[in-house]
Write an enzyme that holds these catalytic residues in place. Structure first.
Site, PDB file in Angstrom:
ATOM      1  N   SER A 231       0.839  -1.193   0.000  1.00 31.82           N
ATOM      2  CA  SER A 231       0.000   0.000   0.000  1.00 31.82           C
ATOM      3  C   SER A 231       0.870   1.237   0.000  1.00 31.82           C
ATOM      4  CB  SER A 231      -0.895   0.023   1.242  1.00 31.82           C
ATOM      5  OG  SER A 231      -1.799  -1.045   1.216  1.00 31.82           O
TER       6      SER A 231
ATOM      7  N   VAL B 235      -1.904  -2.312  -4.079  1.00 30.17           N
ATOM      8  CA  VAL B 235      -1.652  -3.285  -5.138  1.00 30.17           C
ATOM      9  C   VAL B 235      -2.101  -4.636  -4.596  1.00 30.17           C
ATOM     10  CG1 VAL B 235       0.090  -4.377  -6.593  1.00 30.17           C
ATOM     11  CG2 VAL B 235       0.278  -1.940  -6.040  1.00 30.17           C
TER      12      VAL B 235
ATOM     13  N   ASP C 265       8.981   6.108 -11.859  1.00 33.28           N
ATOM     14  CA  ASP C 265       9.081   5.357 -10.604  1.00 33.28           C
ATOM     15  C   ASP C 265       9.954   4.116 -10.783  1.00 33.28           C
ATOM     16  OD1 ASP C 265       8.594   5.004  -7.884  1.00 33.28           O
ATOM     17  OD2 ASP C 265       6.776   3.815  -8.228  1.00 33.28           O
TER      18      ASP C 265
END
Length: 172
Positions: free
Chosen positions: A22, A28, A141
């Site tokens: 999280s 996810v 990312d």
């Protein structure tokens, strides 16, 4: 942090099983595609409560646009995006479940990798990013937790799904 899914079914199709991780952007999930009978990953996008009105709609549109662009990427190192679902709970991005440790997990378990292997992994990630950049997608990312290293040596890059949210100002 691992959390339970409380028997949630998204779009009458994706049965959420266990939260894998999280963040401020959502959770996810390890899930099952009940229509096709396969395991998948579902990224639940949660917008900050202070993001409202036109800014919220623009961000949602950006996420959907980026997901569509990622779905069209054609590279063996990109984690395949299967579906994007919107409902009253938010946006859910459905991808393949890659049965491989992340680079972060691999280094944690084995320690520093040999320089040659590091160079091979780096070259594969660079190849994925080159394909993404040529399609106008910036990952934003790239980190060891988003690099999946398969047993056969192949590398898959995950984490494309929510990149437009990186530009949204975050509360401290």
């Amino acid at each position: 942090m691992v959390v339970g899914a409380a028997d949630r079914l998204v779009a009458n199709r994706y049965a959420l099983k266990t939260g894998l991780r999280s963040s401020e952007l959502g959770t996810v999930w390890h899930a099952e595609d009940t229509l096709l009978g396969r395991e998948v990953v579902v990224r639940e996008i949660v917008f900050p409560p202070w993001l409202a009105g036109a800014e919220r709609r623009a961000t949602q549109t950006s996420v959907l646009h980026e997901a569509g662009a990622v779905a069209r990427l054609n590279h063996p190192g990109v984690v395949t995006l299967f579906d994007v679902v919107t409902d009253h709970h938010g946006i859910f991005i459905v991808t393949e479940l890659v049965q491989a440790p992340s680079l972060a997990d691999l280094v944690l378990a084995e320690g520093p990798l040999p320089p040659r292997r590091v160079a091979e992994i780096g070259a594969e990630v660079a190849s994925v990013l080159e394909t993404a950049h040529s399609a106008g997608i910036v990952h934003r990312d790239v980190k060891p937790a988003n690099v999946m290293v398969r047993r056969d040596g192949g590398v898959r890059l995950a984490g494309f799904g929510a990149t437009p949210l990186q530009g949204v100002p975050q509360l401290a």
